[in-house]
Design a protein around this motif. Structure first.
Motif, PDB file in Angstrom:
ATOM      1  N   THR A  30      28.964  16.691  42.123  1.00 23.79           N
ATOM      2  CA  THR A  30      29.612  15.751  41.196  1.00 23.79           C
ATOM      3  C   THR A  30      28.593  14.778  40.616  1.00 23.79           C
ATOM      4  N   MET A  31      27.609  14.385  41.425  1.00 20.33           N
ATOM      5  CA  MET A  31      26.595  13.449  40.923  1.00 20.33           C
ATOM      6  C   MET A  31      25.623  14.148  39.970  1.00 20.33           C
ATOM      7  N   ILE A  32      25.275  15.414  40.280  1.00 18.84           N
ATOM      8  CA  ILE A  32      24.409  16.176  39.369  1.00 18.84           C
ATOM      9  C   ILE A  32      25.115  16.379  38.036  1.00 18.84           C
ATOM     10  N   SER A  33      26.413  16.642  38.104  1.00 18.52           N
ATOM     11  CA  SER A  33      27.203  16.794  36.878  1.00 18.52           C
ATOM     12  C   SER A  33      27.120  15.526  36.032  1.00 18.52           C
ATOM     13  N   ALA A  34      27.237  14.381  36.687  1.00 19.13           N
ATOM     14  CA  ALA A  34      27.146  13.109  35.961  1.00 19.13           C
ATOM     15  C   ALA A  34      25.779  12.962  35.297  1.00 19.13           C
TER      16      ALA A  34
ATOM     17  N   PHE B  11      42.525  17.804  38.507  1.00 14.75           N
ATOM     18  CA  PHE B  11      42.904  17.241  37.209  1.00 14.75           C
ATOM     19  C   PHE B  11      41.673  16.946  36.354  1.00 14.75           C
ATOM     20  N   GLY B  12      40.578  16.569  36.996  1.00 16.49           N
ATOM     21  CA  GLY B  12      39.345  16.321  36.252  1.00 16.49           C
ATOM     22  C   GLY B  12      38.830  17.575  35.573  1.00 16.49           C
TER      23      GLY B  12
ATOM     24  N   ILE C  24      39.929   9.069  33.764  1.00 21.30           N
ATOM     25  CA  ILE C  24      40.793   8.544  34.831  1.00 21.30           C
ATOM     26  C   ILE C  24      40.427   9.194  36.158  1.00 21.30           C
ATOM     27  N   PHE C  25      40.034  10.457  36.118  1.00 21.39           N
ATOM     28  CA  PHE C  25      39.828  11.242  37.337  1.00 21.39           C
ATOM     29  C   PHE C  25      38.371  11.282  37.794  1.00 21.39           C
ATOM     30  N   VAL C  26      37.436  11.087  36.871  1.00 22.30           N
ATOM     31  CA  VAL C  26      36.021  11.261  37.202  1.00 22.30           C
ATOM     32  C   VAL C  26      35.512  10.266  38.248  1.00 22.30           C
ATOM     33  N   PRO C  27      35.681   8.933  38.065  1.00 25.81           N
ATOM     34  CA  PRO C  27      35.068   8.010  39.026  1.00 25.81           C
ATOM     35  C   PRO C  27      35.628   8.135  40.434  1.00 25.81           C
ATOM     36  N   LEU C  28      36.942   8.359  40.562  1.00 26.29           N
ATOM     37  CA  LEU C  28      37.512   8.499  41.900  1.00 26.29           C
ATOM     38  C   LEU C  28      37.037   9.791  42.550  1.00 26.29           C
ATOM     39  N   THR C  29      36.830  10.838  41.753  1.00 28.01           N
ATOM     40  CA  THR C  29      36.291  12.090  42.293  1.00 28.01           C
ATOM     41  C   THR C  29      34.890  11.882  42.833  1.00 28.01           C
TER      42      THR C  29
ATOM     43  N   LEU D  63      27.726   3.370  40.146  1.00 32.51           N
ATOM     44  CA  LEU D  63      28.151   2.161  40.859  1.00 32.51           C
ATOM     45  C   LEU D  63      29.600   1.825  40.533  1.00 32.51           C
ATOM     46  N   ALA D  64      29.983   2.001  39.272  1.00 32.76           N
ATOM     47  CA  ALA D  64      31.376   1.750  38.882  1.00 32.76           C
ATOM     48  C   ALA D  64      32.315   2.721  39.595  1.00 32.76           C
ATOM     49  N   ALA D  65      31.885   3.970  39.749  1.00 35.90           N
ATOM     50  CA  ALA D  65      32.702   4.966  40.465  1.00 35.90           C
ATOM     51  C   ALA D  65      32.866   4.578  41.928  1.00 35.90           C
ATOM     52  N   TYR D  66      31.790   4.112  42.553  1.00 39.70           N
ATOM     53  CA  TYR D  66      31.885   3.705  43.959  1.00 39.70           C
ATOM     54  C   TYR D  66      32.742   2.459  44.116  1.00 39.70           C
ATOM     55  N   LEU D  67      32.639   1.533  43.145  1.00 41.18           N
ATOM     56  CA  LEU D  67      33.479   0.339  43.205  1.00 41.18           C
ATOM     57  C   LEU D  67      34.955   0.710  43.100  1.00 41.18           C
ATOM     58  N   LEU D  68      35.282   1.538  42.127  1.00 38.02           N
ATOM     59  CA  LEU D  68      36.676   1.952  41.962  1.00 38.02           C
ATOM     60  C   LEU D  68      37.191   2.649  43.224  1.00 38.02           C
TER      61      LEU D  68
END
Length: 445
Positions: free
Chosen positions: A137-141, A66-67, A22-27, A189-194
């Protein structure tokens, strides 16, 4: 009894992962946008950019915190419910997860603290810190998805002499795993869309109230532009992603389209209801010729292996995979339509004060849950569609559990659900409070 333990262990991990995500993409998405606002303020010294960075930065802080809290719960389960999996995958899993902690997490945590407690009297330091947090955050992904991509398409390994575990033999092959890069770009891309839809909706909320109009017009335009780019790129990349899945996971691909009988030149049916128990589609209507083969192979005349040519014990839950995929695709179409409508309105009505614009802004507020739903169903396709394998083709999920009693899993899962419900309501309360407070808040509130 073993089947119950496997099901409960999978359910508990699914709850843990879904809640964390819930928290990852918005972060990820908000982090990049806040970094842009910070850099803009550093370069221009215009108060508008400072307020934008403060407001969206406050929402980013809540998601980030929260993430982190919910992320720790996942790692504990490898040592409790999934001990055999940790033993089997440890040599491969350890490297990307260690690098995620040593590189990404320390980068994020260190510069998040610097950004958090640096005054706007030092805009350069604040901007650079936030840029590094966003990069972190992107390196973590990257490292997390590296581990997941190995489970989807194992490469760069060899089996131990006794066959008890996999050993890492080529880290370069793991890093260049095509599945990693398809999944990573799709996830980002899904994170940026959200995040874009969220920014558009919250900006619209303030424009409806006629509060800080110039500031929120700016963030709404940014949200709409990012939304349309990501909404169009996602299905474009998704098409090639689907072709690749058809190559490396043909059974998952067949489940995504509920293809029971092998064949070529397959149509895509707009109306389908698959049945796992009857091993066929109960309803199948309105077929579009050749599209089914094209989606799964990249060739309109491509050959697709049907589910009935696969042993039953090697098939995923077809109905869950199929409907999850369809829901994700349908929501993707909704996002494109919303993005196009937003682009039309911000160009046709720059003030966003017309009745159509007001209706659009209200619609976007109600649409906030939709990208979360799409992302969760997307992960369901990836993870449920891989079953019965926890490492595709190498290691079955039923072999990976620790074997602890089912009653203990039920007890810990009940506590976990209760704890997560409390966290979720606290999250909603803090987000609502931060949104209502607006940009006129103290830096460290």
């Amino acid at each position: 009894m073993i089947e119950d333990i496997v099901l409960l262990s999978r359910l508990q991990f699914a709850i843990t992962v879904f809640f964390h995500f819930i928290f990852v993409p918005l972060t990820i998405g908000l982090g990049a946008m806040v970094a842009g606002f910070e850099v803009k303020y550093w370069k221009t010294k215009q108060e508008k950019w400072k307020k934008l960075a403060q407001f969206w930065g406050n929402l980013f802080k809540i998601n980030f915190a929260f993430g982190i809290v919910t992320g720790f719960a996942m790692t504990f389960q490898f040592g409790t419910n999934w001990g055999q999996y940790a033993e089997f995958m440890g040599d491969v899993f350890a490297s990307p997860l260690a690098l995620e902690a040593l590189i990404a997490f320390f980068l994020e945590a260190t510069f998040f603290g610097i950004w958090l407690f640096t005054s706007y009297k030092k805009p350069a330091l604040k901007a650079i810190s936030m840029v590094l947090v966003s990069i972190g955050t992107m390196i973590s992904a990257i490292w997390i998805i590296t581990a997941n991509a190995f489970m989807q398409n194992p490469v760069g390994y060899q089996m131990a002499a006794d066959g008890s575990k996999v050993l890492l033999s080529d880290f370069g092959a793991v890093l260049t795993n095509p599945y990693l890069w398809y999944m990573l770009i799709h996830t980002l891309l899904a994170a940026y869309l959200l995040s874009a839809l969220f920014m558009t909706a919250i900006s619209g909320y303030y424009l409806l109230k006629k509060s800080n109009v110039d500031m929120y017009r700016t963030s709404m335009k940014l949200g709409v532009y990012v939304l349309i780019i990501s909404a169009i790129l996602l299905p474009t990349l998704g098409m090639f992603y689907g072709h690749y899945v058809g190559q490396v996971q043909p059974v998952k691909a067949a489940a995504m389209e509920a293809v029971w009988e092998s064949g070529s030149e397959l149509p895509m049916y707009l109306i389908q209801i698959p049945s796992d128990s009857q091993e066929r589609n109960l309803v199948q209507a309105i077929g579009i010729p050749y599209v089914g083969s094209f989606l799964l192979t990249g060739d309109p005349r491509g050959e697709v292996t049907g589910l009935n040519d696969v042993p039953e014990e090697d098939r995923p839950p077809v109905a869950i995979t199929f409907f999850s995929f369809r829901i994700m695709v349908m929501l993707g179409i909704v996002f494109i339509l919303e993005a196009l409508a937003g682009l039309y309105l911000v160009r046709k009505d720059p003030t966003m004060e017309s009745p159509k614009s007001r209706k659009y802004m209200k619609l976007m507020l109600y649409s906030i849950p939709l990208p979360y739903i799409a992302i969760m169903f997307g992960w369901a396709v990836a993870e449920v569609g891989r079953q019965p394998w926890i490492v595709y083709g190498l290691y079955r999920t039923s072999e990976a559990i620790s074997g602890i009693p089912a009653i203990q899993i039920l007890f810990s899962m009940g506590l976990l659900v209760l704890f997560y419900l409390l966290l979720f309501f606290l999250f909603l309360y803090l987000m609502k409070r931060a949104i209502i407070a607006g940009p006129e808040v103290k830096e460290h509130a």
